[in-house]
Motif scaffolding. Structure first.
Motif, PDB file in Angstrom:
ATOM      1  N   THR A 123      -4.808   3.183  -3.435  1.00 36.51           N
ATOM      2  CA  THR A 123      -3.608   2.547  -2.907  1.00 36.51           C
ATOM      3  C   THR A 123      -3.595   2.464  -1.388  1.00 36.51           C
ATOM      4  OG1 THR A 123      -2.542   4.697  -3.051  1.00 36.51           O
ATOM      5  CG2 THR A 123      -2.166   3.174  -4.879  1.00 36.51           C
ATOM      6  N   GLY A 124      -4.549   3.101  -0.733  1.00 39.33           N
ATOM      7  CA  GLY A 124      -4.584   3.049   0.727  1.00 39.33           C
ATOM      8  C   GLY A 124      -5.827   3.772   1.224  1.00 39.33           C
ATOM      9  N   ASN A 125      -5.920   3.944   2.539  1.00 42.43           N
ATOM     10  CA  ASN A 125      -7.050   4.680   3.099  1.00 42.43           C
ATOM     11  C   ASN A 125      -6.963   6.158   2.744  1.00 42.43           C
ATOM     12  OD1 ASN A 125      -7.875   2.276   4.126  1.00 42.43           O
ATOM     13  ND2 ASN A 125      -7.768   2.877   6.279  1.00 42.43           N
ATOM     14  N   ALA A 368       3.450   4.347   5.139  1.00 43.44           N
ATOM     15  CA  ALA A 368       3.123   5.735   4.772  1.00 43.44           C
ATOM     16  C   ALA A 368       3.706   5.993   3.390  1.00 43.44           C
ATOM     17  CB  ALA A 368       3.690   6.711   5.791  1.00 43.44           C
ATOM     18  N   PHE A 369       3.037   6.869   2.639  1.00 44.88           N
ATOM     19  CA  PHE A 369       3.510   7.230   1.299  1.00 44.88           C
ATOM     20  C   PHE A 369       4.020   8.670   1.326  1.00 44.88           C
ATOM     21  CE2 PHE A 369      -0.415   4.598  -0.082  1.00 44.88           C
ATOM     22  CZ  PHE A 369       0.290   3.410  -0.056  1.00 44.88           C
ATOM     23  N   VAL A 370       5.130   8.916   0.630  1.00 43.14           N
ATOM     24  CA  VAL A 370       5.649  10.284   0.474  1.00 43.14           C
ATOM     25  C   VAL A 370       5.664  10.619  -1.016  1.00 43.14           C
ATOM     26  CG1 VAL A 370       7.628  11.798   0.814  1.00 43.14           C
ATOM     27  CG2 VAL A 370       7.077  10.059   2.541  1.00 43.14           C
ATOM     28  N   VAL A 475       3.271  -0.989  -9.461  1.00 42.43           N
ATOM     29  CA  VAL A 475       3.450  -1.054 -10.906  1.00 42.43           C
ATOM     30  C   VAL A 475       2.082  -1.040 -11.571  1.00 42.43           C
ATOM     31  CG1 VAL A 475       4.399  -2.412 -12.813  1.00 42.43           C
ATOM     32  CG2 VAL A 475       5.568  -2.380 -10.593  1.00 42.43           C
ATOM     33  N   GLY A 476       1.845  -0.042 -12.408  1.00 42.00           N
ATOM     34  CA  GLY A 476       0.560   0.029 -13.089  1.00 42.00           C
ATOM     35  C   GLY A 476       0.271   1.460 -13.503  1.00 42.00           C
ATOM     36  N   GLU A 480       1.719   5.436  -9.369  1.00 41.95           N
ATOM     37  CA  GLU A 480       2.326   6.618  -8.730  1.00 41.95           C
ATOM     38  C   GLU A 480       1.553   7.020  -7.471  1.00 41.95           C
ATOM     39  OE1 GLU A 480       0.633   6.756 -11.550  1.00 41.95           O
ATOM     40  OE2 GLU A 480      -0.965   8.197 -11.128  1.00 41.95           O
ATOM     41  N   ARG A 481       0.337   6.523  -7.328  1.00 39.74           N
ATOM     42  CA  ARG A 481      -0.435   6.875  -6.126  1.00 39.74           C
ATOM     43  C   ARG A 481       0.105   6.179  -4.870  1.00 39.74           C
ATOM     44  NH1 ARG A 481      -6.756   7.171  -8.036  1.00 39.74           N
ATOM     45  NH2 ARG A 481      -6.454   8.597  -9.783  1.00 39.74           N
ATOM     46  N   ALA A 482       1.057   5.252  -5.045  1.00 38.87           N
ATOM     47  CA  ALA A 482       1.714   4.645  -3.872  1.00 38.87           C
ATOM     48  C   ALA A 482       2.937   5.458  -3.462  1.00 38.87           C
ATOM     49  CB  ALA A 482       2.101   3.205  -4.178  1.00 38.87           C
ATOM     50  N   GLY A 483       3.133   6.619  -4.079  1.00 41.02           N
ATOM     51  CA  GLY A 483       4.179   7.533  -3.624  1.00 41.02           C
ATOM     52  C   GLY A 483       5.517   7.335  -4.318  1.00 41.02           C
ATOM     53  N   ASP A 484       6.380   8.339  -4.147  1.00 45.00           N
ATOM     54  CA  ASP A 484       7.752   8.249  -4.639  1.00 45.00           C
ATOM     55  C   ASP A 484       8.619   7.511  -3.620  1.00 45.00           C
ATOM     56  OD1 ASP A 484       7.318   9.865  -7.044  1.00 45.00           O
ATOM     57  OD2 ASP A 484       6.816  11.417  -5.589  1.00 45.00           O
TER      58      ASP A 484
END
Ligand SMILES: [Zn+2]
Length: 578
Positions: A123-125, A368-370, A475-476, A480-484
């Motif tokens: 989902t990101g670096n 940023a993802f949290v 969505v997929g 969930e790897r894109a964070g809450d």
């Protein structure tokens, strides 16, 4: 790509683990045989059209097309079948968009797998893998560690984080004898060989070190010497050329990745536009000219498709601590999270199994993802959280969203972060094995609205296709790897450079936002035996309306599925140059 790395330069002084990886690469010389081809099987699969796939990092569509159309990249123009009049054998797509975030690892993985980040999981670096309670960080941003980048090439690190097949695996399933070489690209599972130049890997892994070395060479602090970046790309092309001189047939599919454009654009004092224009003209174009000559000499360009794309664009930012929302200090994003009552995961690749963190921050330029734990099972300090469980929306997710929301208005927790965020996005968590919900925009006091509705009320003219691209990300199976919570900084929505913020250490340019500038990528498909109209018909049908990077893989598979062009022993005098 971008890698914030430690300040270590010369070979052998890279710390223990890194030295080990380097040693492995040195032993492996300049390439890795990825699969053993049985002696009895044919060396290649010449009955389908060959492909040269050029992957150039960090170059947006407008910039590349403009240079080509103005005749400033004559070698690349020739490789695309000639520029006169108006590139008669090439189709220049004007619609393809990068992933969200518009960053290297998410984007290239999408290109090579044909599915969005919510499915492939990169989902990101950097991102958090909650069910394994570990970070995935093919290009760390929130901390300095060169090991993961080295491991991409020595240990299939990025491939190992993937749960879906690559383009090369799909090609091989159809054609077991297909010969595929990949020069330095991060994903290569299913290919025969990975070709690399040691200097390139070193430079990617030790980017920050390279900047310091550049300062030393130029004698001016913070003035990187472009020569160091040039060497990367020249060395990669030289490696491919020398291998083409070997005994092997010219590969059916040859992927060549050039990273210097992006690495230099991040730090160049003259700004990313001027830096990349000059770099493409003075470094990339001559290097591609050498590759073209070598392929021609080997009759490797006859009927070969040439496909070119990039992963994202660039947006200038200010090189100071006010605008770089990094991880140090009370006023930083993790400082705010701590003040909101959360225990934040330390910023390093691996943390102790007994660490009691209940919140994770992963950075990536404009986004940023949290990630949050269900704090009910690890309430007391020093209790390890069970990250396999999803967090509770009311008790774990919303208080954090509210803390960012309020602070963005009043700066009460972290004054420096006041007014730095454009959007705070969140959604009700799902168990990690399930498909995840789309993000909605957090409006304060526990309320959210769908992205489309929010944008209708709060127009963002520079953002492009945001709702659909966020859906691809969130969505997929791996959404969930894109964070809450997803934090989107004011960056691609801001006209003035002093109004832009980014989640990373100090740089002069970054990307990751949904803006046109970061998101519109070039996509050129050329074949010397076909007209623009013929290519356009085929490609635009495959791309469909509003295409995103998943479609590149569909196009490459389709181009390879046709019949090989007849060998042309008699070259007609009027035939195009390649
Ligand atoms: Zn980059």
């Amino acid at each position: 790509m971008i890698v914030a790395a430690s300040l270590l330069l010369a070979p052998g002084i890279t710390g223990c683990a890194a030295s080990l990886k380097l040693a492995q690469l040195v032993v492996a010389d300049n390439d890795r045989e990825l699969r053993a081809r049985p002696k009895t099987s044919p060396p290649n699969s010449p009955s389908h059209p060959p492909i040269l796939f050029l992957a150039i990092d960090g170059v947006d569509r407008g910039l590349l097309y403009d240079l080509l159309r103005k005749g400033e990249l004559p070698k690349l123009a020739s490789l695309l079948g000639g520029a006169q009049p108006n590139f008669p054998h090439a189709y220049f797509d004007d619609t393809l968009l990068s992933t969200m975030p518009s960053s290297t690892m998410a984007a290239w993985t999408t290109v090579i797998t044909g599915v969005g980040p919510g499915e492939h999981g990169i989902t990101g670096n950097e991102f958090f893998i909650r069910e394994e309670r570990r970070l995935g960080a093919p290009a760390p941003v929130s901390f300095n560690d060169s090991n993961p980048t080295l491991a991409i090439y020595s240990d299939d690190y990025l491939d190992s984080l993937l749960t879906v097949p690559t383009l090369y695996e799909k090609m091989r399933e159809r054609e077991p004898n297909i010969l595929i070489w990949v020069a330095i690209h991060q994903l290569y599972r299913g290919a025969d060989r990975l070709l690399f130049a040691k200097s390139t890997i070193l430079a990617q892994a030790f980017e920050e070190g390279l900047i310091k070395l550049g300062d030393a060479v130029s004698g001016k602090p913070d003035r990187p010497d472009r020569g160091l970046y040039e060497k990367l790309d020249k060395d990669v092309i030289a490696k491919v050329e020398s291998d083409l001189d070997g005994k092997s047939p010219v590969p059916d599919v040859l992927t060549v990745y050039l990273s210097g454009t992006d690495l230099y654009a991040h730090v160049a004092e003259e700004g990313p536009v001027e830096a990349r224009r000059a770099y493409l003209r003075e470094v990339v174009d001559p290097a591609l000219g050498g590759l073209m000559d070598k392929l021609r000499e080997k009759h490797g360009l006859e009927g070969r498709w040439v496909v070119l794309t990039s992963d994202h664009g660039h947006t200038p930012v200010l090189h100071d601590e006010k605008h770089a929302l990094w991880t140090e200090g009370d006023d930083s994003p993790p400082g705010l999270m701590k003040k909101a009552g959360y225990r934040v995961r330390p910023f390093e690749m691996d943390v102790n199994a007994t660490d009691d963190f209940n919140a994770v921050l992963a950075e990536g330029g404009a986004t940023a993802f949290v990630y949050l734990a269900d704090r009910s099972v690890c309430e007391a300090a020093k209790t390890v959280c069970d990250w396999k469980r999803p967090p509770r929306y009311q008790e774990d997710v919303l208080p954090m969203a509210q803390a960012f929301f309020l602070n963005n208005q009043d700066g009460s927790l972290a004054p420096r972060l006041r007014g730095t965020l454009d959007m705070i996005l969140t959604r009700r968590p799902k168990p990690y094995e399930e498909r995840d919900l789309p993000f909605e925009v957090y409006m304060g006091d526990g309320r959210t609205v769908p992205v489309g509705e929010y944008l209708a009320q709060h127009p963002h003219p520079t953002y492009i296709d945001l709702e659909a691209r966020l859906r691809d990300l969130a969505v997929g199976q791996r959404g969930e790897r894109a964070g809450d919570i997803l934090l989107l900084a004011h960056n691609g929505d801001r006209e003035q450079v002093e109004d832009r913020y980014y989640f990373a250490g100090l740089y002069r340019s970054w990307h990751g936002s949904p803006s046109r500038q970061d998101s519109e990528v070039p996509f050129i498909v050329a074949n010397p035996r076909l007209s623009t109209a013929q290519i356009q018909q085929r490609v635009s049908e495959l791309l469909g309306p509003s295409p995103r990077q998943q479609k590149v893989s569909d196009v490459l598979l389709d181009l390879r599925s046709g019949d090989a062009p007849p060998l042309s022993p008699v070259r007609a005098g009027h035939a195009p140059g390649i």
